[in-house]
Design a protein around this motif. Structure first.
Motif, PDB file in Angstrom:
ATOM      1  N   HIS A 158       0.827  -1.204   0.000  1.00 54.75           N
ATOM      2  CA  HIS A 158       0.000   0.000   0.000  1.00 54.75           C
ATOM      3  C   HIS A 158       0.867   1.261   0.000  1.00 54.75           C
ATOM      4  CE1 HIS A 158      -3.786  -2.162   0.517  1.00 54.75           C
ATOM      5  NE2 HIS A 158      -3.099  -2.990   1.277  1.00 54.75           N
ATOM      6  N   VAL A 159       1.975   1.185  -0.705  1.00 56.04           N
ATOM      7  CA  VAL A 159       2.832   2.353  -0.896  1.00 56.04           C
ATOM      8  C   VAL A 159       2.304   3.144  -2.087  1.00 56.04           C
ATOM      9  CG1 VAL A 159       5.148   3.119  -1.532  1.00 56.04           C
ATOM     10  CG2 VAL A 159       4.867   1.243   0.105  1.00 56.04           C
ATOM     11  N   ASP A 160       2.224   4.454  -1.930  1.00 55.41           N
ATOM     12  CA  ASP A 160       1.836   5.323  -3.035  1.00 55.41           C
ATOM     13  C   ASP A 160       3.108   5.785  -3.736  1.00 55.41           C
ATOM     14  OD1 ASP A 160       0.945   7.212  -4.798  1.00 55.41           O
ATOM     15  OD2 ASP A 160      -0.148   8.412  -3.327  1.00 55.41           O
ATOM     16  N   PRO A 161       3.467   5.180  -4.859  1.00 54.35           N
ATOM     17  CA  PRO A 161       4.753   5.508  -5.503  1.00 54.35           C
ATOM     18  C   PRO A 161       4.826   6.955  -5.967  1.00 54.35           C
ATOM     19  CG  PRO A 161       3.396   4.147  -6.943  1.00 54.35           C
ATOM     20  CD  PRO A 161       2.708   4.163  -5.603  1.00 54.35           C
ATOM     21  N   ASP A 162       3.685   7.582  -6.224  1.00 56.60           N
ATOM     22  CA  ASP A 162       3.693   8.974  -6.671  1.00 56.60           C
ATOM     23  C   ASP A 162       4.011   9.943  -5.534  1.00 56.60           C
ATOM     24  OD1 ASP A 162       3.013   8.241  -9.262  1.00 56.60           O
ATOM     25  OD2 ASP A 162       0.871   8.310  -8.840  1.00 56.60           O
ATOM     26  N   ALA A 163       3.853   9.475  -4.292  1.00 60.83           N
ATOM     27  CA  ALA A 163       4.096  10.352  -3.145  1.00 60.83           C
ATOM     28  C   ALA A 163       5.514  10.223  -2.602  1.00 60.83           C
ATOM     29  CB  ALA A 163       3.092  10.046  -2.025  1.00 60.83           C
TER      30      ALA A 163
ATOM     31  N   ASP B  30      -2.266  -0.272  15.293  1.00 58.84           N
ATOM     32  CA  ASP B  30      -3.446   0.572  15.500  1.00 58.84           C
ATOM     33  C   ASP B  30      -3.533   1.671  14.444  1.00 58.84           C
ATOM     34  OD1 ASP B  30      -4.247  -0.897  17.678  1.00 58.84           O
ATOM     35  OD2 ASP B  30      -3.431   0.494  19.170  1.00 58.84           O
ATOM     36  N   VAL B  31      -2.389   2.259  14.107  1.00 55.75           N
ATOM     37  CA  VAL B  31      -2.369   3.295  13.077  1.00 55.75           C
ATOM     38  C   VAL B  31      -2.748   2.687  11.731  1.00 55.75           C
ATOM     39  CG1 VAL B  31      -0.871   4.855  11.761  1.00 55.75           C
ATOM     40  CG2 VAL B  31      -0.699   4.766  14.263  1.00 55.75           C
ATOM     41  N   TRP B  32      -2.170   1.544  11.413  1.00 54.08           N
ATOM     42  CA  TRP B  32      -2.416   0.913  10.131  1.00 54.08           C
ATOM     43  C   TRP B  32      -3.871   0.480   9.982  1.00 54.08           C
ATOM     44  CZ3 TRP B  32      -0.793   0.896   5.534  1.00 54.08           C
ATOM     45  CH2 TRP B  32      -1.076  -0.134   4.643  1.00 54.08           C
ATOM     46  N   ARG B  33      -4.479   0.044  11.072  1.00 59.43           N
ATOM     47  CA  ARG B  33      -5.880  -0.403  11.035  1.00 59.43           C
ATOM     48  C   ARG B  33      -6.866   0.760  11.099  1.00 59.43           C
ATOM     49  NH1 ARG B  33      -7.604  -5.427  12.898  1.00 59.43           N
ATOM     50  NH2 ARG B  33      -8.915  -4.417  14.477  1.00 59.43           N
ATOM     51  N   GLY B  34      -6.347   1.983  11.245  1.00 60.66           N
ATOM     52  CA  GLY B  34      -7.225   3.137  11.294  1.00 60.66           C
ATOM     53  C   GLY B  34      -7.802   3.410  12.660  1.00 60.66           C
ATOM     54  N   GLU B  35      -7.285   2.744  13.696  1.00 61.47           N
ATOM     55  CA  GLU B  35      -7.777   2.959  15.052  1.00 61.47           C
ATOM     56  C   GLU B  35      -7.262   4.287  15.620  1.00 61.47           C
ATOM     57  OE1 GLU B  35      -9.810   0.934  16.518  1.00 61.47           O
ATOM     58  OE2 GLU B  35      -9.648  -0.978  15.444  1.00 61.47           O
ATOM     59  N   VAL B  36      -6.051   4.667  15.219  1.00 54.85           N
ATOM     60  CA  VAL B  36      -5.417   5.886  15.732  1.00 54.85           C
ATOM     61  C   VAL B  36      -4.823   6.638  14.540  1.00 54.85           C
ATOM     62  CG1 VAL B  36      -3.619   6.838  17.229  1.00 54.85           C
ATOM     63  CG2 VAL B  36      -4.846   4.773  17.921  1.00 54.85           C
ATOM     64  N   PRO B  37      -5.144   7.919  14.363  1.00 55.47           N
ATOM     65  CA  PRO B  37      -4.522   8.686  13.273  1.00 55.47           C
ATOM     66  C   PRO B  37      -3.013   8.793  13.482  1.00 55.47           C
ATOM     67  CG  PRO B  37      -6.470   9.813  14.111  1.00 55.47           C
ATOM     68  CD  PRO B  37      -6.176   8.698  15.071  1.00 55.47           C
ATOM     69  N   TRP B  38      -2.277   8.808  12.381  1.00 58.95           N
ATOM     70  CA  TRP B  38      -0.819   8.921  12.443  1.00 58.95           C
ATOM     71  C   TRP B  38      -0.410  10.146  13.250  1.00 58.95           C
ATOM     72  CZ3 TRP B  38       2.998   5.953   9.675  1.00 58.95           C
ATOM     73  CH2 TRP B  38       4.289   6.487   9.709  1.00 58.95           C
ATOM     74  N   SER B  39      -1.053  11.290  12.995  1.00 60.48           N
ATOM     75  CA  SER B  39      -0.688  12.531  13.685  1.00 60.48           C
ATOM     76  C   SER B  39      -0.896  12.420  15.185  1.00 60.48           C
ATOM     77  CB  SER B  39      -1.493  13.703  13.123  1.00 60.48           C
ATOM     78  OG  SER B  39      -2.891  13.450  13.232  1.00 60.48           O
ATOM     79  N   ASP B  40      -1.973  11.754  15.611  1.00 60.96           N
ATOM     80  CA  ASP B  40      -2.231  11.582  17.046  1.00 60.96           C
ATOM     81  C   ASP B  40      -1.168  10.697  17.680  1.00 60.96           C
ATOM     82  OD1 ASP B  40      -4.440  13.100  16.613  1.00 60.96           O
ATOM     83  OD2 ASP B  40      -5.917  11.542  17.107  1.00 60.96           O
ATOM     84  N   ALA B  41      -0.757   9.640  16.958  1.00 67.40           N
ATOM     85  CA  ALA B  41       0.272   8.746  17.486  1.00 67.40           C
ATOM     86  C   ALA B  41       1.589   9.490  17.671  1.00 67.40           C
ATOM     87  CB  ALA B  41       0.461   7.548  16.560  1.00 67.40           C
ATOM     88  N   VAL B  42       1.915  10.395  16.747  1.00 64.65           N
ATOM     89  CA  VAL B  42       3.147  11.183  16.857  1.00 64.65           C
ATOM     90  C   VAL B  42       3.045  12.163  18.019  1.00 64.65           C
ATOM     91  CG1 VAL B  42       4.589  12.913  15.709  1.00 64.65           C
ATOM     92  CG2 VAL B  42       3.758  10.923  14.424  1.00 64.65           C
ATOM     93  N   ARG B  43       1.923  12.881  18.123  1.00 62.72           N
ATOM     94  CA  ARG B  43       1.762  13.878  19.185  1.00 62.72           C
ATOM     95  C   ARG B  43       1.809  13.243  20.572  1.00 62.72           C
ATOM     96  NH1 ARG B  43      -1.843  16.619  15.573  1.00 62.72           N
ATOM     97  NH2 ARG B  43      -3.590  15.368  16.336  1.00 62.72           N
ATOM     98  N   SER B  44       1.296  12.030  20.691  1.00 58.69           N
ATOM     99  CA  SER B  44       1.275  11.373  21.995  1.00 58.69           C
ATOM    100  C   SER B  44       2.631  10.793  22.375  1.00 58.69           C
ATOM    101  CB  SER B  44       0.233  10.250  21.990  1.00 58.69           C
ATOM    102  OG  SER B  44       0.641   9.182  21.149  1.00 58.69           O
ATOM    103  N   GLY B  45       3.549  10.763  21.406  1.00 60.03           N
ATOM    104  CA  GLY B  45       4.862  10.178  21.667  1.00 60.03           C
ATOM    105  C   GLY B  45       4.905   8.676  21.456  1.00 60.03           C
TER     106      GLY B  45
ATOM    107  N   PHE C 112       2.050   6.168   2.378  1.00 59.20           N
ATOM    108  CA  PHE C 112       1.305   4.922   2.543  1.00 59.20           C
ATOM    109  C   PHE C 112      -0.193   5.199   2.517  1.00 59.20           C
ATOM    110  CE2 PHE C 112       5.335   4.508   4.775  1.00 59.20           C
ATOM    111  CZ  PHE C 112       5.816   3.301   4.302  1.00 59.20           C
ATOM    112  N   THR C 113      -0.916   4.351   1.802  1.00 58.76           N
ATOM    113  CA  THR C 113      -2.363   4.342   1.955  1.00 58.76           C
ATOM    114  C   THR C 113      -2.675   3.314   3.032  1.00 58.76           C
ATOM    115  OG1 THR C 113      -2.591   2.655   0.235  1.00 58.76           O
ATOM    116  CG2 THR C 113      -2.732   4.961  -0.450  1.00 58.76           C
ATOM    117  N   LEU C 114      -3.616   3.612   3.897  1.00 60.48           N
ATOM    118  CA  LEU C 114      -3.906   2.717   5.006  1.00 60.48           C
ATOM    119  C   LEU C 114      -4.515   1.411   4.522  1.00 60.48           C
ATOM    120  CD1 LEU C 114      -5.366   5.160   7.685  1.00 60.48           C
ATOM    121  CD2 LEU C 114      -3.047   4.223   7.557  1.00 60.48           C
ATOM    122  N   SER C 115      -4.615   0.473   5.430  1.00 63.32           N
ATOM    123  CA  SER C 115      -5.301  -0.777   5.145  1.00 63.32           C
ATOM    124  C   SER C 115      -6.658  -0.480   4.528  1.00 63.32           C
ATOM    125  CB  SER C 115      -5.500  -1.572   6.446  1.00 63.32           C
ATOM    126  OG  SER C 115      -6.492  -2.567   6.289  1.00 63.32           O
TER     127      SER C 115
END
Length: 257
Positions: free
Chosen positions: A120-125, A180-195, A213-216
């Protein structure tokens, strides 16, 4: 009596083939684009090579796939009958996300997570040329803590040993957190902000990583509110169930390998 029942029940006839252990997971791998024996083994690492060979033979005999030989290379390709199983597999995935309890710690596997992510890699990104992303799981078992995705315009490879290329960014997180991030349970940005998830590298690349990456495909499936710690839904009020959208996720499509 059994044969008569199968004669008048197409579900029973289908399940006679498909309810064998690993069969539907094997079909999922084929739908996701894995078409060589070693690719199928990487996507199903807990399935023995002997059993994989047997299941491939059974599906070929049933007309679900064909075995295409080109010199020394063998590819396994779904027939129209096999391709028609796509909505069945997707529906099971949606059902599993909505109703099956949370994944247990014993079921967390960095190999399976990275294998799913690499498709689920976006090669254009991703920046042009070769881009290497290292993933570090400090809580994983020894020997399974460091992984690398080597991304090019042609393919994305999963490595469990250092490929020897310069690392563009390093992602460090617990295995549970990245799942959790990959399954859409937690946004990537929230996971980073929480440490709970750290990204090391040049600032521009750190900011860009989530877009690589496009999510699952099941990340957007709405989850019903579970009423007990074990995730059961016995006794759930009807209005709670009515709030759950029956919509399916985006189609499971093969990605670059």
């Amino acid at each position: 009596m059994g044969s008569s029942y199968h004669q008048f029940c197409p579900v029973a006839k289908a399940m006679e083939l498909l309810d064998e252990r690993w069969t539907l997971l094997l079909v999922r791998e084929l739908l996701m684009g894995s078409d060589r024996f070693n690719q199928l083994r990487r996507g199903l690492p807990r399935m023995s090579p002997t059993l994989l060979s047997r299941r491939l033979h059974e599906l070929e005999r049933a007309g679900v796939l064909t075995r295409q030989v080109d010199g020394t290379e063998v590819r396994y390709v779904l027939t129209p009958a096999g391709a028609e199983l796509r909505p069945v597999v997707e529906a099971l995935g949606v059902w599993g996300v909505r109703w099956v309890p949370e994944i247990g710690d014993a079921d967390l596997d960095p190999k399976l997570l990275l294998w799913d992510m690499h498709r689920h890699v976006d090669p254009d990104a991703v920046p042009a040329g070769r881009t290497v992303v290292q993933f570090r799981f400090p809580d994983a078992a020894r020997g399974a803590r460091d992984w690398w995705l080597v991304i090019t315009a042609v393919e994305t490879d999963v490595c469990d040993v250092d490929p020897g290329f310069d690392v563009a960014v390093r992602v460090t997180a617990s295995l549970r957190r990245l799942v959790d991030v990959w399954r859409g349970e937690v946004p990537w940005s929230d996971a980073v902000r929480s440490g709970g998830l750290e990204v090391d590298g040049p600032e521009a690349l750190r900011r860009a990583v989530p877009r690589w990456f496009t999510l699952s495909p099941f990340a957007g499936v709405p989850r019903p509110e579970r009423l007990s710690g074990e995730g059961t839904l016995d006794g759930a009020p009807e209005d709670a169930l009515e709030d759950v959208s029956p919509s399916a996720p985006a189609s499971v499509t093969p990605a670059a390998r």
